[in-house]
Motif scaffolding. Sequence first.
Motif, PDB file in Angstrom:
ATOM      1  N   GLY A   1       4.476 -21.925   7.685  1.00  0.00           N
ATOM      2  CA  GLY A   1       4.629 -22.481   6.344  1.00  0.00           C
ATOM      3  C   GLY A   1       5.729 -21.836   5.533  1.00  0.00           C
ATOM      4  O   GLY A   1       5.660 -21.816   4.303  1.00  0.00           O
ATOM      5  N   LEU A   2       6.767 -21.331   6.209  1.00  0.00           N
ATOM      6  CA  LEU A   2       7.865 -20.675   5.504  1.00  0.00           C
ATOM      7  C   LEU A   2       9.031 -21.629   5.299  1.00  0.00           C
ATOM      8  O   LEU A   2       9.316 -22.477   6.160  1.00  0.00           O
ATOM      9  CB  LEU A   2       8.358 -19.454   6.292  1.00  0.00           C
ATOM     10  CG  LEU A   2       7.360 -18.326   6.542  1.00  0.00           C
ATOM     11  CD1 LEU A   2       8.040 -17.207   7.319  1.00  0.00           C
ATOM     12  CD2 LEU A   2       6.785 -17.793   5.243  1.00  0.00           C
ATOM     13  N   ASN A   3       9.718 -21.475   4.186  1.00  0.00           N
ATOM     14  CA  ASN A   3      10.943 -22.227   3.929  1.00  0.00           C
ATOM     15  C   ASN A   3      12.100 -21.476   4.587  1.00  0.00           C
ATOM     16  O   ASN A   3      12.894 -20.798   3.929  1.00  0.00           O
ATOM     17  CB  ASN A   3      11.165 -22.367   2.424  1.00  0.00           C
ATOM     18  CG  ASN A   3      12.397 -23.204   2.107  1.00  0.00           C
ATOM     19  OD1 ASN A   3      12.855 -23.986   2.939  1.00  0.00           O
ATOM     20  ND2 ASN A   3      12.933 -23.016   0.911  1.00  0.00           N
ATOM     21  N   TRP A   4      12.188 -21.589   5.875  1.00  0.00           N
ATOM     22  CA  TRP A   4      13.110 -20.760   6.677  1.00  0.00           C
ATOM     23  C   TRP A   4      13.620 -21.606   7.832  1.00  0.00           C
ATOM     24  O   TRP A   4      12.824 -22.211   8.567  1.00  0.00           O
ATOM     25  CB  TRP A   4      12.353 -19.550   7.211  1.00  0.00           C
ATOM     26  CG  TRP A   4      13.140 -18.464   7.877  1.00  0.00           C
ATOM     27  CD1 TRP A   4      13.510 -17.279   7.341  1.00  0.00           C
ATOM     28  CD2 TRP A   4      13.631 -18.444   9.226  1.00  0.00           C
ATOM     29  NE1 TRP A   4      14.195 -16.523   8.255  1.00  0.00           N
ATOM     30  CE2 TRP A   4      14.290 -17.218   9.432  1.00  0.00           C
ATOM     31  CE3 TRP A   4      13.594 -19.354  10.286  1.00  0.00           C
ATOM     32  CZ2 TRP A   4      14.900 -16.879  10.638  1.00  0.00           C
ATOM     33  CZ3 TRP A   4      14.202 -19.015  11.491  1.00  0.00           C
ATOM     34  CH2 TRP A   4      14.847 -17.785  11.657  1.00  0.00           C
ATOM     35  N   LYS A   5      14.925 -21.671   7.995  1.00  0.00           N
ATOM     36  CA  LYS A   5      15.456 -22.442   9.119  1.00  0.00           C
ATOM     37  C   LYS A   5      16.881 -22.006   9.406  1.00  0.00           C
ATOM     38  O   LYS A   5      17.655 -21.721   8.491  1.00  0.00           O
ATOM     39  CB  LYS A   5      15.433 -23.942   8.820  1.00  0.00           C
ATOM     40  CG  LYS A   5      15.715 -24.811  10.053  1.00  0.00           C
ATOM     41  CD  LYS A   5      15.445 -26.276   9.783  1.00  0.00           C
ATOM     42  CE  LYS A   5      15.617 -27.089  11.067  1.00  0.00           C
ATOM     43  NZ  LYS A   5      15.318 -28.531  10.846  1.00  0.00           N
ATOM     44  N   ILE A   6      17.198 -21.945  10.695  1.00  0.00           N
ATOM     45  CA  ILE A   6      18.560 -21.662  11.134  1.00  0.00           C
ATOM     46  C   ILE A   6      19.016 -22.768  12.073  1.00  0.00           C
ATOM     47  O   ILE A   6      18.197 -23.546  12.591  1.00  0.00           O
ATOM     48  CB  ILE A   6      18.652 -20.300  11.859  1.00  0.00           C
ATOM     49  CG1 ILE A   6      17.681 -20.262  13.046  1.00  0.00           C
ATOM     50  CG2 ILE A   6      18.410 -19.144  10.917  1.00  0.00           C
ATOM     51  CD1 ILE A   6      17.815 -19.032  13.918  1.00  0.00           C
ATOM     52  N   ILE A   7      20.315 -22.840  12.283  1.00  0.00           N
ATOM     53  CA  ILE A   7      20.860 -23.764  13.282  1.00  0.00           C
ATOM     54  C   ILE A   7      20.988 -22.993  14.583  1.00  0.00           C
ATOM     55  O   ILE A   7      21.766 -22.034  14.666  1.00  0.00           O
ATOM     56  CB  ILE A   7      22.230 -24.299  12.843  1.00  0.00           C
ATOM     57  CG1 ILE A   7      22.111 -25.040  11.507  1.00  0.00           C
ATOM     58  CG2 ILE A   7      22.817 -25.208  13.914  1.00  0.00           C
ATOM     59  CD1 ILE A   7      23.449 -25.454  10.918  1.00  0.00           C
TER      60      ILE A   7
END
Length: 657
Positions: A463-469
Motif C-alpha cells: 500500500g505504498l505510493n512507490w514505483k520505479i521504472i
Amino acid sequence: MIEVIGHGGSPEYEAALKIRSALASYWPGIEDSPAEQDHVKIAANTKLAGYKVSDIDVVIAAKFARGRYFVPKSTLKDKDGRRVAGAKIRVLSLVAAIEVKGHDASGLSISNGGVSVSYKEGSKSATDQNDAQAQALKRYFSDLTRQNPWVYRSVLLTGINELPRDRGRQVPDAGAVAANFDFGGLLCSMVGIHGIGEIGNEYTISSAKPEAMESILSASIFRQVVPSNLDRKKMDRIAARPPEAIEIAGLIGDERVHLRGEGGTGKTVLLAQAAHEAFRSHAKRSLFLTYNHALTADIQRVLALLGVPSSGDCGGVDARTVMSFVYSWLRRLGAIGEDKDFEFDRYGEQCEKALELFENGLLSDEDIALAKSTNFEEFDYDAILIDEAQDWPQAEADLLVRLYGGNTISLADGMSQLVRGKATDWRSSVRDRKGTKKLPLQECLRMKGNLGQFANIVAERAGLNWKIIPNSEAAGGRVIIRDGAFKEMPDLHEELLAKARSDGCEPIDCLYCVPSAGVVTRGNRRVSVLGAAMGERGLSVWDGVDPVARRDFPRSTKENRIVQYESCRGLEGWVVVLDALDDLWAAKYRDALAEPSSLGGAIEPEVRARRAAWTWCLMAMTRPIDTLVITLSDRGSEVSQVLNRIAQAYPDIVEVA
C-alpha cells in the motif's frame, strides 16, 4: 624487512620509495632482515574513513626488536629542553605521517614557524596540514589498539634540494626535510618538534609498546586496495562523463542542484560522477555528506581506487559523516567545548545554539572565513553534496546553510525514504529558486529487471505510493526467500559465492544486512551474529555493525560486508542478503507507533506505522544488482505472509524453498 604499499606513478609513491632507499642506505642490511627483527611498512596515498583528515601522503610504521641506533648530525633537545649533542639514540619503534610537497622555492614560504605553500587561492600551511594528519593517524591507531601511540610527522619538500639557512641555522629547525635528506635527517626533523625522550638512561625513539606495534603493522591501511570487477564497474561509472554529470559538475558550488528519485535510481552515483567531473575539469573540491558511516566508507574505498585526493592543488572529493563534520564546526566556533564528544540527545539543541550565536552577533562571517582559511583541510570546500537530503534535522541543515550558503549545497532526495521525521526544508536557503537545477530520476539503474519488478509488486501489496521504472537494459535478476537465519544456511551461502565468482565478482561485492537483534557486544567491540558465524567458517568479514570497523573501509576483495539495516542506504551488492527482514519490519513498526505523528489524526497510527515499516523494507530491497536473498524468522509475520503470496503469484521471479 621493508614493505612499500601503494600504486606507482604518483609523487607520493615516489616519495615512499625515496624513504625506503634512504632507510636501506642508513642501516645496511635492514631490507634483508627478517620481519621478527626489523619490520618497516611505508604506505603511499593512504586514506582514512571517518576522521577529520582523509588523506595522508605517506605513513611509516616500523618496529626494531633489538633497536637501531643513530647519531644526529644536528643538535636536538630532550623533553626538558636540554641540548642533546653527539649522543647515540636508540630507535625501538616509529609511526609517522609524512606530507609531500613538490613546490619549488618560489612556491614556498619557509620560516621557523613552519612551511607554507602558495596556491591560486592563497597561501596554506603545510605544517598545520601535516599536524592535522598526525592527529588523525593517532586517533585511527588509538581506536585500533586501544592504546595511545605517539605519531611523529614531517613535511618532505621534494622540489628543493636543501632547506634555507638563517644566520647559519637551518630553517625550520624541525618538522621538514628537503629532497636530499638521509634517514637520520628525517628522524631528526620528526623528533626535533617535541624533543627526544628517554627510557631508562638511554635516549630513545618509541611510538608504542611492542604488542601495540604488532597491531599497528597489521592495520588495514597497510593493505593494498585492489578493485574487484564490480569495483571496476563502479569506477568506470563514476569516471564516465555522461551529459548530466558534466552539466551538474559546472553548476555545483554556484547553483543548487536537486536530484530526486526512489532507491536504486542512481542518485548517489550521479552525485559522485558530478563531484569527480568537477574535480577533473573545474579543480573544485567537493564534500559528500551522509549520516551513513558504511556509505562513507564505501565512497572512500572507491575514491581510493580511483586515486582521487580529498584535497590538493587541483581540488578533490572528500566524504564524511555529517555529524562528525558538524561537531568539528561546533568545536571550532566555540559552540561546544573542544573535548566534547557526540551527544545525540542534544545534537539539535547544539546546532540551534550555534545559530543563535550568529543571530546575536557573537559569531560572524569573519569567524567562518577564518576557520576555513586556518583549517582548510577540514572546512574549506567549493561544493557541499548532501545525500538523503529529505531526512536531515532542520537545525543541522540551517547551520550548514549558514556556514556555506544555500547555493553551494546540492541535494540528493530519496523521496519516500523519509525515516528520521519531518522532511527537511532546503528550498528557502536558495538565492534564486528559478536557477535551481532539478533532475527527477525514475528508472532503476542498479537492479536487474526482475528485481525492479519485484520491488514494485512489494510496494503495491504494502500500500505504498512507490514505483520505479525497471531497468530495460538489464534483464534477469533472482529473488530467493528462505525461512530461518542465514547463518544456518552455509550451503546456500557457498552457492551464492560460487555464482558470484562465476559472474566475475568477489566476496566484497556481496552485502549482508542484519537487524539490531542480530548484533551483540563482545568486550569493547560490537559484532554481528552472522559475521561471527562466517568467521568460524574461515571467511573474512568487514563487520560494519562495529563503530571501530566502520572507521575504515574494507581493503580486501575477500571481505564479506555486513551492515545493520539502518546503514544500508546508498550501498549496493551483486548479491544482497536481507537477514531476518521481518525482524526489521517489526522493530520499525514499534518505533513508528511510539512516535507522535506530524499529520495529527489524519491517519491511523497503525496504518502510519505499517507504511513506515514497509518503507524501510523497500529501501533494503533496492540494494541488489543481480540476486536478492530474504530470510524470515517468523512464518506468521506480515512480511512473511505478503512475500509468500507474491512468491506464489510470481514463481518465475521468486524462488521459495
